[in-house]
Motif scaffolding. Sequence first.
Motif, PDB file in Angstrom:
ATOM      1  N   TYR A   1      -2.742   2.505   6.715  1.00 51.23           N
ATOM      2  CA  TYR A   1      -2.733   3.941   6.399  1.00 51.23           C
ATOM      3  C   TYR A   1      -2.127   4.196   5.024  1.00 51.23           C
ATOM      4  N   GLY A   2      -2.325   3.272   4.105  1.00 48.35           N
ATOM      5  CA  GLY A   2      -1.723   3.344   2.781  1.00 48.35           C
ATOM      6  C   GLY A   2      -0.739   2.196   2.640  1.00 48.35           C
ATOM      7  N   ALA A   3      -0.177   2.059   1.439  1.00 43.50           N
ATOM      8  CA  ALA A   3       0.686   0.892   1.192  1.00 43.50           C
ATOM      9  C   ALA A   3       1.518   1.122  -0.059  1.00 43.50           C
ATOM     10  N   ILE A   4       2.517   0.236  -0.239  1.00 45.84           N
ATOM     11  CA  ILE A   4       3.116   0.114  -1.565  1.00 45.84           C
ATOM     12  C   ILE A   4       2.825  -1.311  -2.041  1.00 45.84           C
ATOM     13  N   ARG A   5       2.764  -1.457  -3.371  1.00 45.94           N
ATOM     14  CA  ARG A   5       2.403  -2.770  -3.909  1.00 45.94           C
ATOM     15  C   ARG A   5       3.398  -3.173  -4.995  1.00 45.94           C
ATOM     16  N   TYR A   6       4.032  -4.324  -4.770  1.00 43.92           N
ATOM     17  CA  TYR A   6       4.936  -4.891  -5.773  1.00 43.92           C
ATOM     18  C   TYR A   6       4.100  -5.800  -6.670  1.00 43.92           C
ATOM     19  N   GLN A   7       4.486  -5.861  -7.944  1.00 45.53           N
ATOM     20  CA  GLN A   7       3.658  -6.630  -8.896  1.00 45.53           C
ATOM     21  C   GLN A   7       3.969  -8.125  -8.858  1.00 45.53           C
ATOM     22  N   ASP A   8       5.102  -8.510  -8.217  1.00 47.19           N
ATOM     23  CA  ASP A   8       5.565  -9.867  -8.498  1.00 47.19           C
ATOM     24  C   ASP A   8       5.582 -10.836  -7.314  1.00 47.19           C
TER      25      ASP A   8
ATOM     26  N   LYS B   1       2.621  -4.028   0.874  1.00 44.89           N
ATOM     27  CA  LYS B   1       3.290  -3.729   2.142  1.00 44.89           C
ATOM     28  C   LYS B   1       2.555  -2.542   2.760  1.00 44.89           C
ATOM     29  N   VAL B   2       1.929  -2.774   3.887  1.00 44.22           N
ATOM     30  CA  VAL B   2       0.970  -1.845   4.468  1.00 44.22           C
ATOM     31  C   VAL B   2       1.610  -0.979   5.556  1.00 44.22           C
ATOM     32  N   ALA B   3       1.338   0.341   5.529  1.00 43.88           N
ATOM     33  CA  ALA B   3       1.812   1.234   6.594  1.00 43.88           C
ATOM     34  C   ALA B   3       0.868   1.088   7.789  1.00 43.88           C
ATOM     35  N   HIS B   4       1.412   0.692   8.946  1.00 41.87           N
ATOM     36  CA  HIS B   4       0.528   0.485  10.102  1.00 41.87           C
ATOM     37  C   HIS B   4       0.352   1.780  10.900  1.00 41.87           C
ATOM     38  N   LYS B   5       1.086   2.842  10.509  1.00 41.64           N
ATOM     39  CA  LYS B   5       0.941   4.176  11.113  1.00 41.64           C
ATOM     40  C   LYS B   5       1.057   5.178   9.970  1.00 41.64           C
ATOM     41  N   PRO B   6       0.436   6.348  10.105  1.00 41.82           N
ATOM     42  CA  PRO B   6       0.522   7.327   9.002  1.00 41.82           C
ATOM     43  C   PRO B   6       1.972   7.663   8.640  1.00 41.82           C
ATOM     44  N   ASN B   7       2.859   7.808   9.639  1.00 40.71           N
ATOM     45  CA  ASN B   7       4.250   8.195   9.306  1.00 40.71           C
ATOM     46  C   ASN B   7       5.017   7.093   8.580  1.00 40.71           C
ATOM     47  N   LYS B   8       4.515   5.867   8.650  1.00 40.16           N
ATOM     48  CA  LYS B   8       5.205   4.745   7.987  1.00 40.16           C
ATOM     49  C   LYS B   8       5.003   4.786   6.470  1.00 40.16           C
ATOM     50  N   LEU B   9       3.930   5.463   6.032  1.00 42.52           N
ATOM     51  CA  LEU B   9       3.694   5.539   4.584  1.00 42.52           C
ATOM     52  C   LEU B   9       4.819   6.322   3.909  1.00 42.52           C
ATOM     53  N   LYS B  10       5.273   7.368   4.605  1.00 45.97           N
ATOM     54  CA  LYS B  10       6.371   8.172   4.051  1.00 45.97           C
ATOM     55  C   LYS B  10       7.615   7.285   3.842  1.00 45.97           C
TER      56      LYS B  10
ATOM     57  N   THR C   1      -8.873  -8.752  -2.623  1.00 44.62           N
ATOM     58  CA  THR C   1      -7.570  -9.222  -3.112  1.00 44.62           C
ATOM     59  C   THR C   1      -7.146 -10.582  -2.545  1.00 44.62           C
ATOM     60  N   SER C   2      -6.389 -11.312  -3.356  1.00 47.07           N
ATOM     61  CA  SER C   2      -5.694 -12.518  -2.856  1.00 47.07           C
ATOM     62  C   SER C   2      -4.196 -12.256  -2.822  1.00 47.07           C
ATOM     63  N   ASN C   3      -3.808 -11.002  -2.944  1.00 43.78           N
ATOM     64  CA  ASN C   3      -2.383 -10.666  -2.845  1.00 43.78           C
ATOM     65  C   ASN C   3      -1.880 -10.970  -1.442  1.00 43.78           C
ATOM     66  N   VAL C   4      -0.571 -11.139  -1.331  1.00 45.68           N
ATOM     67  CA  VAL C   4       0.013 -11.365   0.001  1.00 45.68           C
ATOM     68  C   VAL C   4       0.268 -10.005   0.653  1.00 45.68           C
ATOM     69  N   VAL C   5       0.032  -9.935   1.971  1.00 44.92           N
ATOM     70  CA  VAL C   5       0.076  -8.641   2.669  1.00 44.92           C
ATOM     71  C   VAL C   5       0.978  -8.756   3.904  1.00 44.92           C
ATOM     72  N   MET C   6       1.810  -7.725   4.094  1.00 42.68           N
ATOM     73  CA  MET C   6       2.626  -7.661   5.315  1.00 42.68           C
ATOM     74  C   MET C   6       2.635  -6.220   5.792  1.00 42.68           C
ATOM     75  N   ASP C   7       2.829  -5.991   7.096  1.00 43.60           N
ATOM     76  CA  ASP C   7       2.809  -4.596   7.562  1.00 43.60           C
ATOM     77  C   ASP C   7       4.205  -4.112   7.920  1.00 43.60           C
ATOM     78  N   THR C   8       4.269  -2.880   8.428  1.00 49.20           N
ATOM     79  CA  THR C   8       5.568  -2.238   8.684  1.00 49.20           C
ATOM     80  C   THR C   8       6.006  -2.355  10.149  1.00 49.20           C
ATOM     81  N   ARG C   9       5.274  -3.102  10.951  1.00 50.73           N
ATOM     82  CA  ARG C   9       5.667  -3.210  12.362  1.00 50.73           C
ATOM     83  C   ARG C   9       7.046  -3.860  12.503  1.00 50.73           C
TER      84      ARG C   9
END
Length: 445
Positions: free
Chosen positions: A186-193, A141-150, A292-300
């Motif tokens: 601008y950074g991300a969190i990653r779930y394993q499953d 899950k990708v932060a699309h702005k620096p403040n979204k990483l927080k 990566t072949s992981n699935v990716v989504m952003d924070t918009r």
Amino acid sequence: MYDPLHDVSPGCGQPYPDSYWADISGTPPEHDGAVSQDIDVDVAIIGAGYTGLSCALHLARNHGIKAHVIEANQTAWGCSGRNAGFILKSSGRKSYSQMAKQWGEEVMRGIYDEMAAGVETVNGLISEGIDCDQQSAGYIKVAHKPNKLKELVELAKLQQKMFGYDVEILSQNDLRQQYMDDRNAYGAIRYQDGFGLNPLKLAWGYQKLARAAGAKVHCASPVSHWKTSGNKQVLQTPNGTVSAQKVVIATNGYTPKGFHDLTTNRTLPVLSQIIVTEPLSEEQLAACNFLTSNVVMDTRALKYYYRKLPDNRILFGGRGAITGKSADDPYYAQRLLSVLKTSFPALANIKYSYAWSGWICMALDDLPHIYQNDEQSVFYSMGYCGSGVSFSVQAGKRLAEKVAEQQVPNLPLYNKALPKFPFAPLRRVGQWGYFHYGKVKDSWF
Ligand SMILES: Cc1cc2nc3c(=O)[nH]c(=O)nc-3n(C[C@H](O)[C@H](O)[C@H](O)COP(=O)(O)OP(=O)(O)OC[C@H]3O[C@@H](n4cnc5c(N)ncnc54)[C@H](O)[C@@H]3O)c2cc1C
């Protein structure tokens, strides 16, 4: 394109859309033919997507009830054959913190357990031999702005604390060096499953399992009229009526206008659009560091999602047109392509090979609902809000329990009806307003 807010039928025996999935998945499995005479059945299920097929499978396997699934077009012609194939431990759009605030921690945990059970149910069915091109596990899950990483880091901490959920925090550098060099990240969190798969082959696999268990699947059989006669529900299809003691509505975002009082004005069908690019060369993959072949989504608010497919194409999705009439306007596919290029400037000359869209089903309270009428003769499950590949299968299992008059967990998912949209005829105006609000929010905040 068929527009559920305007049209009273999704068609009859329509071919699959020109999607990547329809192109690469081979021949559909056999079904039981269109309804060709009047039939009398215990349970009829309208719609052969994941919800309907899972309900039929679990009714047959767990409750000895051999249902008939009645599909207007082809198996998984709706969302189930058109989606991005992200298996995620979630559904709806309501956050866990909102759930805790509204219903308390116990209910929030109960809902999480159902979402987790959805992924387990899908994995269990796949392990029975469904060949659906699963990719390596991981959901970024990708932060699309620096403040979204927080915000993402706070979410990760909450999920770790509440559910012991294994969530990894990735800095911008970690992400770009270890996964993909997305210039909008601008950074991300990653779930394993979480993981990606071929959604159409998944649905075809469910159909095979359901039929092997004794259910029947009738394609090219749109239900055009519905009446109640005594204790029977009588469904009209082009070449025969289906009289049933109980009916399950599993039509989700494809539910036609005015189909049944139980669901009328309680959902908003919204178009989600996907493009699939031509295959990336080794040089292009290297230039994007696309490891990566992981699935990716952003924070918009208006989310973009993507994944690298097994043949090195990129599947990229986001919001589509507002009406069915403009769904096939190439503007929407081009718009996605240009966003993809801002994420990966090395793909400046890439083209897309496939573009299509489908109707996701929004609920006013951002939560799916599995519910029934007072007489316990008509049931439905819908409102996955664009996130239903795994949960719809759990919902189908719970629907089967309801039809078989068994207890289901006492959760808002199962004990509350879909709320009605106020000013329902103006839903599209509200959607248009939300898109504009989302655009401003995503650009500036
Ligand atoms: C572009 C897109 C991308 C998506 N990506 C993801 C993702 O990656 N991950 C995720 O979790 N979710 C995703 N989703 C959502 C997910 O695909 C759906 O939540 C899920 O497939 C819903 O399944 P369903 O069986 O309830 O409905 P559907 O698969 O939509 O099935 C409904 C069926 O009902 C039939 N029908 C309608 N009216 C009648 C009638 N009168 N008579 C007979 N049959 C009728 C239709 O023909 C249709 O086949 C996406 C959706 C779209 C559109």
